[in-house]
Write a protein that holds these residues in place. Structure first.
Motif, short mmCIF file in Angstrom:
data_model
loop_
_atom_site.label_atom_id
_atom_site.label_comp_id
_atom_site.label_asym_id
_atom_site.label_seq_id
_atom_site.Cartn_x
_atom_site.Cartn_y
_atom_site.Cartn_z
N SER A 1 0.50 -0.96 0.08
CA SER A 1 0.03 0.07 0.05
C SER A 1 1.26 1.48 -0.03
N ILE A 2 1.99 1.56 0.89
CA ILE A 2 2.82 2.91 1.17
C ILE A 2 3.20 2.66 -0.85
N LEU A 3 3.60 1.79 -1.23
CA LEU A 3 4.06 2.50 -2.92
C LEU A 3 2.39 2.90 -3.78
N ALA A 4 1.54 2.55 -3.67
CA ALA A 4 0.59 3.31 -4.52
C ALA A 4 0.09 4.48 -3.98
N VAL A 5 0.34 4.65 -2.61
CA VAL A 5 -0.33 6.30 -1.59
C VAL A 5 0.49 6.95 -1.95
N ALA A 6 2.29 6.34 -2.43
CA ALA A 6 3.12 7.46 -3.19
C ALA A 6 3.01 7.92 -3.66
N TYR A 7 2.51 6.99 -4.94
CA TYR A 7 2.35 6.84 -6.25
C TYR A 7 1.74 7.93 -6.30
N GLN A 8 0.52 7.65 -6.29
CA GLN A 8 -0.66 9.07 -6.05
C GLN A 8 -0.10 10.33 -5.52
N CYS A 9 0.62 10.90 -4.81
CA CYS A 9 0.81 11.24 -4.30
C CYS A 9 2.05 12.47 -5.25
N LYS A 10 2.44 11.65 -5.44
CA LYS A 10 3.49 11.88 -6.77
C LYS A 10 2.70 12.48 -8.56
N LEU A 11 2.31 11.67 -8.51
CA LEU A 11 0.97 11.61 -9.81
C LEU A 11 0.51 12.79 -9.78
N LEU A 12 0.11 13.44 -8.55
CA LEU A 12 -0.98 14.39 -8.34
C LEU A 12 0.22 15.73 -8.70
N GLN A 13 1.51 15.70 -7.88
CA GLN A 13 1.80 16.54 -8.38
C GLN A 13 2.53 16.93 -9.59
N LEU A 14 2.88 15.42 -10.34
CA LEU A 14 3.02 15.38 -12.30
C LEU A 14 2.14 15.89 -12.87
N THR A 15 1.04 16.23 -12.26
CA THR A 15 0.04 16.24 -13.65
C THR A 15 -1.03 18.06 -13.24
N GLY A 16 0.22 19.29 -11.57
CA GLY A 16 -0.31 19.77 -11.56
C GLY A 16 -1.64 20.36 -11.24
N SER A 17 -1.96 18.88 -10.58
CA SER A 17 -3.91 18.71 -9.14
C SER A 17 -2.80 18.94 -7.81
N GLY A 18 -1.74 19.01 -7.97
CA GLY A 18 -1.20 18.38 -6.15
C GLY A 18 -2.13 19.83 -5.33
N PRO A 19 -2.10 18.74 -4.02
CA PRO A 19 -2.33 19.81 -2.64
C PRO A 19 -1.60 20.65 -2.78
N GLN A 20 -1.98 21.85 -2.01
CA GLN A 20 -1.06 22.70 -1.39
C GLN A 20 -0.63 22.68 0.37
N LEU A 21 0.42 22.27 0.17
CA LEU A 21 1.27 21.48 1.51
C LEU A 21 2.21 22.90 2.61
N PHE A 22 2.15 23.94 1.82
CA PHE A 22 3.74 24.43 2.64
C PHE A 22 2.61 26.00 3.33
N SER A 23 1.06 26.04 2.69
CA SER A 23 1.47 27.05 3.02
C SER A 23 -0.77 26.95 3.50
N CYS A 24 -1.07 28.21 3.86
CA CYS A 24 -2.25 27.91 4.06
C CYS A 24 -3.24 28.38 2.64
N VAL A 25 -4.46 27.53 2.23
CA VAL A 25 -5.17 28.11 1.28
C VAL A 25 -6.05 29.27 1.29
N ARG A 26 -6.50 29.48 2.29
CA ARG A 26 -7.20 30.56 2.59
C ARG A 26 -6.48 32.17 2.71
N CYS A 27 -5.77 31.58 4.00
CA CYS A 27 -4.95 32.71 4.69
C CYS A 27 -3.40 33.61 4.14
N GLY A 28 -2.93 31.60 3.33
CA GLY A 28 -1.77 32.37 2.53
C GLY A 28 -0.29 32.49 3.23
N ASN A 29 -0.62 32.14 4.79
CA ASN A 29 0.39 32.22 5.82
C ASN A 29 1.33 30.73 5.20
N GLU A 30 2.57 31.14 5.73
CA GLU A 30 3.09 30.06 5.80
C GLU A 30 2.73 28.65 7.17
#
Length: 252
Positions: free
Chosen positions: A131-160
């Motif tokens: 499962s860990i391989l499949a989950v990691a693949y999903q994470c990486k696939l989202l980033q490569l499609t340009g649809s990955g989630p924002q993980l380093f700052s808040c999507v609302r206020c923009g603060n890190e």
């Protein structure tokens, strides 16, 4: 036009006259459909083996207008053992179907192609708990499609923010100042026992070769897989995969 490309077979469909229509993911041309009259016969090392799913092969193509015709194939990596273990087979089928749904027709995606090759190799070598391989693949696939989630700052206020809660509809991290009491009860909101943001960052950033030898708590992987499947459904409208109903993660 004549061309040669590395590729992986997603699936094939028999058609009239003993021919087949192949759906290939190729390095040079992306996801394409190609007709062929090549026989799928013979044992390991035969050209026919390169027409089977999971095989990394080299394919010789002719084009006529917008149509591809496959007239030669060579096996590079058979990934033969994926078909000998039912859990590996179902995990690989799930990732292949997800990738097929993500890719548009006739658009090269070499980074995703390389990622899929890395995943299949890692899955073949890993003895258990896939499962860990499949989950990691999903994470990486989202980033490569340009649809990955924002993980380093808040999507609302923009603060890190180093930590926070993950919200599928919003597309990533919500800092603790921005999440409302009502939203904390939504089924598309994740948080609590596991540091979901840290896990997503780690699995997205670390090479597949290192994940191959890692492990994680089964409960955490179940939470992540649920989150990612909801994310794919909400943001890319990919849901109800046929292989997903068969592969339910690592056996208990």
């Amino acid at each position: 036009m004549h061309g040669e490309t590395e590729g992986i077979v997603f699936r094939q469909l028999p058609i009239a006259g003993g021919k087949r229509m192949m759906l290939l993911f190729t390095r040079e041309y992306g996801k394409i459909s190609a007709g062929t009259s090549m026989p799928q016969s013979g044992g390991k090392g035969k050209a026919g083996l390169a027409l089977r799913p999971f095989v990394l092969g080299k394919y010789r193509l002719n084009t006529k207008g917008e149509y591809y015709y496959l007239n030669g194939a060579e096996t590079l990596e058979s990934h033969f053992s994926l078909g000998e273990n039912v859990d590996k087979f179902l995990c690989a089928s799930y990732v292949m179907e997800l990738t097929e749904k993500v890719l548009p027709e006739n658009q090269p995606a070499p980074e995703i192609f390389d990622l899929l090759c890395q995943f299949l190799g890692a899955l073949e070598r890993r003895p258990k708990r896939f499962s860990i391989l499949a989950v990691a693949y999903q994470c990486k696939l989202l980033q490569l499609t340009g649809s990955g989630p924002q993980l380093f700052s808040c999507v609302r206020c923009g603060n890190e923010a180093e930590t926070g809660l993950f919200h599928v509809k919003e597309g990533g991290l919500l800092c603790k100042n921005c999440i409302s009491e009502e939203e904390s009860k939504e089924h598309l909101h994740f948080g609590g026992r596991f540091d979901i943001i840290a896990m997503l960052k780690y699995l997205t950033g670390i090479p597949m070769s290192k994940i191959e030898k890692m492990d994680a708590a089964e409960e955490a992987l179940t939470v992540l897989r649920n989150l990612l499947e909801r994310y794919f459904a909400y943001h890319l409208e990919i849901r109800d995969l046929k292989s997903g109903s068969l592969w339910q993660g690592d056996p208990r």
